[in-house]
Design a protein around this motif. Structure first.
Motif, mmCIF file in Angstrom:
data_model
loop_
_atom_site.group_PDB
_atom_site.id
_atom_site.type_symbol
_atom_site.label_atom_id
_atom_site.label_comp_id
_atom_site.label_asym_id
_atom_site.label_seq_id
_atom_site.Cartn_x
_atom_site.Cartn_y
_atom_site.Cartn_z
ATOM 1 N N GLY A 1 48.254 29.051 41.382
ATOM 2 C CA GLY A 1 47.897 29.996 40.322
ATOM 3 C C GLY A 1 47.606 31.409 40.798
ATOM 4 O O GLY A 1 47.344 32.291 39.980
ATOM 5 N N ALA B 1 50.190 33.759 30.142
ATOM 6 C CA ALA B 1 50.010 33.617 31.585
ATOM 7 C C ALA B 1 51.179 32.836 32.169
ATOM 8 O O ALA B 1 51.500 31.743 31.703
ATOM 9 N N ASN C 1 44.177 26.729 38.547
ATOM 10 C CA ASN C 1 43.980 27.783 39.554
ATOM 11 C C ASN C 1 43.085 27.242 40.672
ATOM 12 O O ASN C 1 42.042 26.647 40.389
ATOM 13 N N THR D 1 44.749 34.584 34.328
ATOM 14 C CA THR D 1 44.691 33.338 33.555
ATOM 15 C C THR D 1 43.581 33.438 32.512
ATOM 16 O O THR D 1 43.748 33.055 31.349
ATOM 17 N N THR E 1 49.550 34.420 39.148
ATOM 18 C CA THR E 1 49.602 34.487 37.684
ATOM 19 C C THR E 1 49.600 35.933 37.177
ATOM 20 O O THR E 1 48.780 36.752 37.594
ATOM 21 N N ARG F 1 53.323 31.840 36.038
ATOM 22 C CA ARG F 1 53.298 31.842 37.509
ATOM 23 C C ARG F 1 54.506 32.630 37.974
ATOM 24 O O ARG F 1 55.646 32.183 37.809
#
Ligand code: FES
Ligand code: FES
Length: 164
Positions: free
Chosen positions: A48, A58, A135, A112, A51, A60
């Motif tokens: 994460g 959100a 995360n 995130t 991000t 990746r």
């Protein structure tokens, strides 16, 4: 190697570039645009750290290609603070709750959390933990991070009320 022209709005700025079609969004942001606040940990969708927000969601950025962001609006951690350096309420809360140590994971947690709080302005602790469950932080531990996000939710609601 095939290349393609893309146009992306990054942190409010229109950017045009020609990129190799297999270049990840993370590598383009970091190496093409110098936005190295987006960190790369695992590079396969697990940690994460990379991000960012793409059209408010959100994602990746290690798992997305730069060409897939063509026409989109991307927000990275560099786009959180105000132009005059004032921190975003999430950043202030992380600072005050000691929600980071080395800071490697922090951009991912911030982005995130930002997407999460935009959808869930009044989350309870369980919802925050669930939202952050993808995360990974290797040094701080999660308690202060959860506390910071809960605090930031309150700050953001206050800001919204003041503005509205
Ligand atoms: S670097 Fe993208 S999820 Fe770990
Ligand atoms: S603060 Fe070091 S990995 Fe999270």
């Amino acid at each position: 190697m095939e290349r393609k022209r893309i146009r992306v709005r990054v942190n409010g700025r229109e950017v045009e570039d020609e990129v190799e079609v297999r270049l990840t969004l993370a590598d383009w942001l970091r190496e093409g645009l110098g936005l190295t606040g987006t960190h790369l940990g695992c590079e396969h969708g697990v940690c994460g750290a990379c991000t960012v927000l793409v059209d408010g969601r959100a994602v990746r950025s290690c798992l997305m290609l730069a060409v897939q962001a063509d026409g989109a609006e991307v927000r990275t951690v560099e786009g959180l603070a105000e132009a005059d350096g004032r921190l975003h309420p999430l950043q202030e809360a992380f600072l005050e709750h000691h929600a980071l140590q080395c800071g490697f994971c922090t951009p991912g947690f911030l982005m995130t959390s930002l997407a999460f709080l935009q959808e869930n302005p009044e989350p309870d602790e369980a919802a925050i933990r669930e939202a952050l469950s993808g995360n990974i932080c290797r040094c701080t531990g999660y308690q202060p991070i959860v506390e910071a996000v809960a605090d930031a939710a309150g700050r953001l609601r206050g800001t919204a009320q003041a503005a509205g």
